[in-house]
Write a protein that holds these residues in place. Structure first.
Motif, PDB file in Angstrom:
ATOM      1  N   ALA A 173       0.844  -1.194   0.000  1.00 27.09           N
ATOM      2  CA  ALA A 173       0.000   0.000   0.000  1.00 27.09           C
ATOM      3  C   ALA A 173       0.876   1.239   0.000  1.00 27.09           C
ATOM      4  N   ALA A 175      -3.295   0.594  -3.285  1.00 28.69           N
ATOM      5  CA  ALA A 175      -3.196  -0.603  -2.447  1.00 28.69           C
ATOM      6  C   ALA A 175      -3.563  -1.837  -3.254  1.00 28.69           C
ATOM      7  N   LEU A 205      -4.702  -5.351  -2.250  1.00 26.66           N
ATOM      8  CA  LEU A 205      -5.157  -6.183  -1.145  1.00 26.66           C
ATOM      9  C   LEU A 205      -5.540  -7.597  -1.602  1.00 26.66           C
ATOM     10  N   LEU A 224     -13.856  -7.939   2.850  1.00 27.59           N
ATOM     11  CA  LEU A 224     -12.798  -7.201   3.496  1.00 27.59           C
ATOM     12  C   LEU A 224     -13.298  -5.786   3.757  1.00 27.59           C
ATOM     13  N   VAL A 256     -12.026  -2.222   4.591  1.00 29.81           N
ATOM     14  CA  VAL A 256     -10.777  -1.469   4.519  1.00 29.81           C
ATOM     15  C   VAL A 256     -11.062  -0.033   4.925  1.00 29.81           C
ATOM     16  N   TYR A 257     -10.144   0.563   5.711  1.00 29.57           N
ATOM     17  CA  TYR A 257     -10.355   1.948   6.130  1.00 29.57           C
ATOM     18  C   TYR A 257      -9.033   2.667   6.364  1.00 29.57           C
ATOM     19  N   ASP A 279     -13.551   4.702   4.183  1.00 31.22           N
ATOM     20  CA  ASP A 279     -13.735   3.256   4.307  1.00 31.22           C
ATOM     21  C   ASP A 279     -14.368   2.678   3.056  1.00 31.22           C
ATOM     22  N   ALA A 308     -10.120  -5.678  -5.135  1.00 36.72           N
ATOM     23  CA  ALA A 308      -9.118  -5.485  -4.086  1.00 36.72           C
ATOM     24  C   ALA A 308      -7.899  -4.689  -4.545  1.00 36.72           C
ATOM     25  N   LEU A 361      -3.451   2.734   6.707  1.00 32.29           N
ATOM     26  CA  LEU A 361      -4.409   1.867   6.045  1.00 32.29           C
ATOM     27  C   LEU A 361      -4.577   0.616   6.897  1.00 32.29           C
ATOM     28  N   GLU A 362      -5.812   0.310   7.262  1.00 27.00           N
ATOM     29  CA  GLU A 362      -6.092  -0.854   8.104  1.00 27.00           C
ATOM     30  C   GLU A 362      -7.249  -1.637   7.502  1.00 27.00           C
ATOM     31  N   TRP A 363      -7.410  -2.879   7.943  1.00 26.57           N
ATOM     32  CA  TRP A 363      -8.475  -3.714   7.403  1.00 26.57           C
ATOM     33  C   TRP A 363      -8.978  -4.704   8.438  1.00 26.57           C
ATOM     34  N   ASN A 391      -6.184  -6.022  11.096  1.00 25.71           N
ATOM     35  CA  ASN A 391      -4.993  -5.482  10.474  1.00 25.71           C
ATOM     36  C   ASN A 391      -3.702  -6.190  10.862  1.00 25.71           C
TER      37      ASN A 391
END
Length: 180
Positions: free
Chosen positions: A43, A77, A79, A90, A92-93, A111, A120, A149-151, A163
């Motif tokens: 990412a 990103a 993913l 998923l 993602v935010y 998000d 993805a 970036l987290e998921w 994450n």
């Protein structure tokens, strides 16, 4: 010897036991696979601008006038490595984390829900944050912050996986330009 009702009850008990054992084995197998074999996705976050304003924003739900921040960013990103045979979707935010008293604040600014491996691959240019950033104190005062970036990986069977690490960008909230 046995009535029809007893035979149906035994059959349903057997099917339930087999289903629970199968779900438990799938859950354990996917946890082992995710822990040892999953690749960390790539990412890149680039914060284009952040604007601190005073008032009631058009984005969000807040009654009082206070400082709030809006941002524009670029996000690239991939993913796809997170999608396996047990991945349902998923979440993602992008989260902005900044220090506060007495706790560290974490605010979601953008998000998305990704349901297919084809979706993805994320490429956003000059994207505007979906949500404004507020602070409990009502002021940002040039605080340091981190955009990350987290998921949340949601499997068909098994526990939610949070994450495992991604790109982070550090920034400082700029001063308030005017109170109009």
């Amino acid at each position: 010897m046995f009535s029809t009702f007893q035979r149906i009850q035994q059959y349903c008990g057997f099917v339930t036991t087999v289903t629970v054992l199968l779900a438990a084995s799938i859950s354990i197998a996917s946890l082992i696979e995710d822990h040892y074999f999953i690749n960390i996705p790539s990412a890149s976050i680039n914060l284009q601008s952040i604007d601190v304003r005073f008032g009631k924003p058009q984005i969000g739900y807040n009654y009082k006038r206070q400082e709030y921040a809006l941002m524009k960013f670029d996000l690239e990103a991939d993913l796809r490595p997170l999608f396996t045979w047990n991945t349902k979707q998923l979440f993602v935010y992008l989260a902005a984390t900044y220090p506060g008293k007495p706790y560290t604040n974490k605010v979601v600014v953008w998000d998305a829900i990704i349901k297919d491996k084809e979706e993805a691959l994320i490429s956003l240019r000059d994207a505007t944050a979906d949500y404004a950033i507020y602070d409990v104190t009502g002021k940002f005062n040039g605080r340091n912050a981190t955009l990350s970036l987290e998921w949340n990986l949601q499997p068909y069977v098994g526990p939610l996986l949070w994450n495992k690490g991604a790109e982070r960008e550090k920034f400082v909230f700029p001063p308030l330009k005017s109170t109009r």
